[in-house]
Design a protein around this motif. Structure first.
Motif, PDB file in Angstrom:
ATOM      1  N   GLU A  33       0.829  -1.210   0.000  1.00  0.00           N
ATOM      2  CA  GLU A  33       0.000   0.000   0.000  1.00  0.00           C
ATOM      3  C   GLU A  33       0.864   1.261   0.000  1.00  0.00           C
ATOM      4  N   LYS A  34       1.959   1.218   0.751  1.00  0.00           N
ATOM      5  CA  LYS A  34       2.858   2.378   0.769  1.00  0.00           C
ATOM      6  C   LYS A  34       3.490   2.598  -0.603  1.00  0.00           C
ATOM      7  N   ALA A  35       3.874   1.484  -1.243  1.00  0.00           N
ATOM      8  CA  ALA A  35       4.515   1.577  -2.558  1.00  0.00           C
ATOM      9  C   ALA A  35       3.501   1.657  -3.691  1.00  0.00           C
ATOM     10  N   LYS A  36       2.212   1.590  -3.349  1.00  0.00           N
ATOM     11  CA  LYS A  36       1.130   1.581  -4.344  1.00  0.00           C
ATOM     12  C   LYS A  36       1.364   0.484  -5.377  1.00  0.00           C
ATOM     13  N   ASP A  37       1.739  -0.683  -4.850  1.00  0.00           N
ATOM     14  CA  ASP A  37       2.047  -1.840  -5.692  1.00  0.00           C
ATOM     15  C   ASP A  37       0.904  -2.846  -5.592  1.00  0.00           C
ATOM     16  N   SER A  38      -0.089  -2.691  -6.454  1.00  0.00           N
ATOM     17  CA  SER A  38      -1.252  -3.582  -6.407  1.00  0.00           C
ATOM     18  C   SER A  38      -0.913  -4.992  -6.875  1.00  0.00           C
ATOM     19  N   GLU A  39       0.106  -5.108  -7.714  1.00  0.00           N
ATOM     20  CA  GLU A  39       0.468  -6.428  -8.241  1.00  0.00           C
ATOM     21  C   GLU A  39       0.970  -7.355  -7.138  1.00  0.00           C
ATOM     22  N   SER A  40       1.781  -6.811  -6.231  1.00  0.00           N
ATOM     23  CA  SER A  40       2.323  -7.649  -5.155  1.00  0.00           C
ATOM     24  C   SER A  40       1.234  -8.132  -4.213  1.00  0.00           C
ATOM     25  N   LEU A  41       0.130  -7.378  -4.121  1.00  0.00           N
ATOM     26  CA  LEU A  41      -0.976  -7.815  -3.265  1.00  0.00           C
ATOM     27  C   LEU A  41      -1.614  -9.092  -3.801  1.00  0.00           C
ATOM     28  N   SER A  42      -1.590  -9.271  -5.103  1.00  0.00           N
ATOM     29  CA  SER A  42      -2.189 -10.466  -5.688  1.00  0.00           C
ATOM     30  C   SER A  42      -1.198 -11.605  -5.858  1.00  0.00           C
ATOM     31  N   THR A  43       0.106 -11.310  -5.822  1.00  0.00           N
ATOM     32  CA  THR A  43       1.110 -12.355  -6.046  1.00  0.00           C
ATOM     33  C   THR A  43       1.839 -12.774  -4.767  1.00  0.00           C
ATOM     34  N   SER A  44       1.760 -11.963  -3.718  1.00  0.00           N
ATOM     35  CA  SER A  44       2.439 -12.324  -2.467  1.00  0.00           C
ATOM     36  C   SER A  44       1.634 -13.380  -1.719  1.00  0.00           C
ATOM     37  N   GLY A  45       2.192 -13.886  -0.653  1.00  0.00           N
ATOM     38  CA  GLY A  45       1.476 -14.861   0.167  1.00  0.00           C
ATOM     39  C   GLY A  45       1.938 -16.282  -0.064  1.00  0.00           C
ATOM     40  N   HIS A  46       1.485 -17.179   0.800  1.00  0.00           N
ATOM     41  CA  HIS A  46       1.866 -18.579   0.729  1.00  0.00           C
ATOM     42  C   HIS A  46       1.314 -19.238  -0.537  1.00  0.00           C
ATOM     43  N   ALA A  47       2.038 -20.229  -1.038  1.00  0.00           N
ATOM     44  CA  ALA A  47       1.550 -21.010  -2.170  1.00  0.00           C
ATOM     45  C   ALA A  47       0.379 -21.885  -1.724  1.00  0.00           C
ATOM     46  N   LEU A  48      -0.460 -22.281  -2.678  1.00  0.00           N
ATOM     47  CA  LEU A  48      -1.624 -23.111  -2.373  1.00  0.00           C
ATOM     48  C   LEU A  48      -1.480 -24.501  -2.989  1.00  0.00           C
ATOM     49  N   LEU A  49      -1.747 -25.502  -2.159  1.00  0.00           N
ATOM     50  CA  LEU A  49      -1.806 -26.894  -2.631  1.00  0.00           C
ATOM     51  C   LEU A  49      -3.232 -27.397  -2.441  1.00  0.00           C
ATOM     52  N   PHE A  50      -3.760 -28.054  -3.457  1.00  0.00           N
ATOM     53  CA  PHE A  50      -5.092 -28.651  -3.365  1.00  0.00           C
ATOM     54  C   PHE A  50      -4.936 -30.172  -3.360  1.00  0.00           C
ATOM     55  N   TYR A  51      -5.360 -30.766  -2.263  1.00  0.00           N
ATOM     56  CA  TYR A  51      -5.188 -32.209  -2.060  1.00  0.00           C
ATOM     57  C   TYR A  51      -6.562 -32.861  -2.024  1.00  0.00           C
ATOM     58  N   ARG A  52      -6.831 -33.760  -3.004  1.00  0.00           N
ATOM     59  CA  ARG A  52      -8.135 -34.408  -3.136  1.00  0.00           C
ATOM     60  C   ARG A  52      -7.957 -35.932  -3.203  1.00  0.00           C
ATOM     61  N   PRO A  53      -7.713 -36.583  -2.092  1.00  0.00           N
ATOM     62  CA  PRO A  53      -7.444 -38.029  -2.102  1.00  0.00           C
ATOM     63  C   PRO A  53      -8.615 -38.867  -2.593  1.00  0.00           C
ATOM     64  N   GLY A  54      -9.814 -38.292  -2.606  1.00  0.00           N
ATOM     65  CA  GLY A  54     -10.983 -39.050  -3.022  1.00  0.00           C
ATOM     66  C   GLY A  54     -11.035 -39.359  -4.505  1.00  0.00           C
ATOM     67  N   VAL A  55     -10.148 -38.755  -5.306  1.00  0.00           N
ATOM     68  CA  VAL A  55     -10.188 -38.985  -6.757  1.00  0.00           C
ATOM     69  C   VAL A  55      -9.169 -40.031  -7.207  1.00  0.00           C
ATOM     70  N   THR A  56      -8.462 -40.663  -6.272  1.00  0.00           N
ATOM     71  CA  THR A  56      -7.479 -41.673  -6.655  1.00  0.00           C
ATOM     72  C   THR A  56      -7.449 -42.784  -5.608  1.00  0.00           C
ATOM     73  N   THR A  57      -6.669 -43.826  -5.881  1.00  0.00           N
ATOM     74  CA  THR A  57      -6.466 -44.920  -4.931  1.00  0.00           C
ATOM     75  C   THR A  57      -4.967 -45.096  -4.699  1.00  0.00           C
ATOM     76  N   VAL A  58      -4.615 -45.621  -3.538  1.00  0.00           N
ATOM     77  CA  VAL A  58      -3.195 -45.791  -3.190  1.00  0.00           C
ATOM     78  C   VAL A  58      -2.736 -47.166  -3.674  1.00  0.00           C
ATOM     79  N   GLU A  59      -2.473 -47.252  -4.970  1.00  0.00           N
ATOM     80  CA  GLU A  59      -2.035 -48.527  -5.545  1.00  0.00           C
ATOM     81  C   GLU A  59      -0.535 -48.733  -5.362  1.00  0.00           C
ATOM     82  N   ASP A  60       0.225 -47.657  -5.393  1.00  0.00           N
ATOM     83  CA  ASP A  60       1.673 -47.729  -5.244  1.00  0.00           C
ATOM     84  C   ASP A  60       2.106 -46.670  -4.232  1.00  0.00           C
ATOM     85  N   PRO A  61       2.343 -47.059  -2.981  1.00  0.00           N
ATOM     86  CA  PRO A  61       2.678 -46.075  -1.934  1.00  0.00           C
ATOM     87  C   PRO A  61       3.912 -45.233  -2.244  1.00  0.00           C
ATOM     88  N   SER A  62       4.921 -45.833  -2.910  1.00  0.00           N
ATOM     89  CA  SER A  62       6.138 -45.066  -3.185  1.00  0.00           C
ATOM     90  C   SER A  62       5.879 -43.967  -4.207  1.00  0.00           C
TER      91      SER A  62
END
Length: 553
Positions: free
Chosen positions: A366-395
């Motif tokens: 906000e001080k730098a008036k950098d709107s782009e960094s507001l949308s690109t900063s922050g933690h990365a997101l991981l989406f984990y959906r175990p219901g769409v697969t089966t654990v056939e090979d644990p490794s």
């Protein structure tokens, strides 16, 4: 539903009276005018709701507050009892539909009172619109009751029911379209999901420097001769395994740490080990943040019981860092194989987008008036959906998971110029059952990887659509994680709007998938997702990992 009031038993006498005919009709016609005052009085009385077991006379009293004329016949009693029967059914049905959490008796009373109130109000309206100024209210009232008494009550109850449903639907719609700006962020709850403040005290900073020196010193001491002898040429020396695995080719410490950057991406922002900043020697660089993460998980203890399995009785703090260095050299989590890519064809875990930035980042932008960094900063997101697969090979399952985590940390470091290297996981339990659940041994192994080699990298784990099987998995997992990690696990509401409001506290709406109530309609495609991978190994290049490092077997 409570049983409606019983209609009095019809005897031969009542049947005879009911069918006695024209005489009774004439008498009733005469009583119409004589009882007018009584009906009129009922319009100004405050009516209390009747009890569920109200009698037929009670219904007549509630509707008109008039006593039965001695000239009335039993047919009027029969009509009243029929009305009472229908009212009881209506009250029981609509009361149960509208007030399922209330006691049925209370619901009945409320509905009954509302319907009767509308009934009396309609009498007034008709009487007020009568052309004859001297026509009594009771005439209009009796006209309605005699013509269509049951239909009128049914109509009133139906209108009341549908109006209530419309109000509920309107309220739900208004709630569903709640503006993002109206949603308040619970910073205390989501502090791990948006933390961007890595400030250390002077004492903690000194411990980071001490740990760095101890790691370098220990790395020099674990260079050994191949045959276990005491004397050999420097070039012949190997690096001893700290976990009982095979020794590694001898290289200098700098060569070793330069070979394992985050994501295999050798840039200024993804260095795994500290580098001095020529411009600002006091500035904390990415590698130093890694060391601070280890000390944090060890509670700044220089002789901790960490890693937990390797150092059950305590180890020097530098062992944990060198243990991870060995694992990164042997496992190479940034690499995939053709089978790995094929195994994740359903997209059971993938990285996409980022969370909202934390308070410090927001102020800077906000001080730098950098709107782009507001949308690109922050933690990365991981989406984990175990219901769409089966654990056939644990490794392979484990490699897909660890590669996604490595990718998320790398993405976070690059977007935030080396300052933040954390990720948040959205764990969607929809469709998750016994066929999708990994074994207890595999769950323990996966958490060992995360705790030993990715300390202080998890922001929050958000659990959505939690069902029975997922609850069992949570019970399996929680005993193997520290209290600090447990504080980062949040279970959000299962209803669509409640879930949306929670997610919007730390994720922009256009980055929330449509299957979680957001606007991102992204569809996972494995070939597209992995097309830019820099490290694709052959299957035999990863097959000997457990021989090289049996600790993780």
């Amino acid at each position: 539903m409570d049983a409606p009031p019983k209609t009095p038993e019809l005897t031969a006498e009542t049947i005879g009276n009911t069918t006695s005919s024209n005489g009774a009709k004439k008498r009733r016609k005469k009583s119409k005018n004589s009882n007018g005052a009584s009906y009129g009085a009922s319009q100004t009385l405050e009516v209390a709701p009747p009890s569920p077991s109200v009698s037929s006379n009670g219904v007549n009293g509630v509707m008109h507050d008039g006593s039965t004329s001695p000239k009335s016949s039993s047919s009027k009693h029969l009509i009243q009892n029929i009305v009472c029967l229908f009212v009881g059914i209506i009250i029981g049905y609509f009361g149960h539909k509208l007030y399922p959490t209330e006691s049925l008796d209370e619901a009945k009373k409320g509905i009954f009172k509302t319907v009767m109130s509308k009934h009396r109000r309609k009498h007034k309206e008709i009487a007020a619109g009568n052309a004859s100024s001297d026509a009594p209210i009771s005439a209009a009232s009796e006209e309605i009751d005699r013509s269509h008494p049951i239909r009128h009550i049914l109509e009133g109850a139906s209108v009341f029911y549908h109006v209530k449903k419309q109000k509920q639907a309107f309220k739900a719609t208004k709630h569903a379209h709640k503006d993002v700006s109206e949603i308040e962020v619970d910073w205390k709850k989501w502090k791990f999901g948006m933390t961007d403040d890595y400030q250390l005290t002077s004492e903690q900073s000194n411990l980071v420097k001490e740990l760095e020196q101890r790691v370098v010193s220990k790395a020099a001491r674990i260079r050994v001769c191949p045959d276990g002898g005491d004397e050999c040429a420097e070039g012949e020396k190997q690096i001893a395994s700290l976990s009982g695995g095979t020794n590694m080719p001898g290289r200098s410490f700098i060569e070793r740490v330069d070979s394992v950057p985050w994501g295999g991406n050798d840039s200024d922002f993804t260095k795994w080990w500290p580098r001095k900043d020529a411009k600002d020697p006091n500035k904390m660089v990415p590698g130093a943040r890694m060391l601070a993460g280890y000390l944090k998980i060890m509670k700044f203890n220089m002789f901790p019981k960490f890693p937990h399995k390797l150092c059950e009785h305590g180890c020097d703090s530098e062992v944990s860092v060198l243990h991870t260095l060995e694992w990164r050299e042997k496992y190479r989590p940034w690499c995939v194989t053709p089978k790995t890519i094929q195994y994740n064809k359903s997209g059971f875990i993938y990285r996409r987008g980022n969370s909202r930035p934390g308070p410090r980042k927001r102020l800077d932008a906000e001080k730098a008036k950098d709107s782009e960094s507001l949308s690109t900063s922050g933690h990365a997101l991981l989406f984990y959906r175990p219901g769409v697969t089966t654990v056939e090979d644990p490794s392979l399952y484990g490699r897909v998971m660890l590669n996604a985590i490595e990718s998320a940390i790398t993405d976070s470091l690059v977007r935030n110029k080396g300052e933040i290297g954390r990720f948040n996981i959205i764990f969607d339990c929809k469709g998750f059952g016994s066929k999708n659940a990994p074994s207890l041994a595999n769950v323990k192994l996966l958490f060992r990887y995360l705790q030993d080699h990715f300390p202080d990298r998890l922001g929050v784990l958000v659990v959505a659509n939690l069902g029975g099987m997922a609850q069992m998995l949570m019970k399996m997992v929680l005993p193997f994680v520290t209290e600090d990690v447990r504080a980062k696990i949040h279970i959000i509401p299962n209803d669509e709007e409640g879930r949306r409001e929670v997610l919007l506290q730390f994720i922009e709406e256009d980055k929330i998938p449509t299957w979680l109530g957001g606007k991102d309609d992204y569809e996972f495609d494995a070939n597209e997702y992995y097309k830019n991978e820099k490290c694709v190994l052959k299957e035999d290049e990863i097959s000997n990992f457990l021989i090289d490092m049996p600790y993780h077997g």
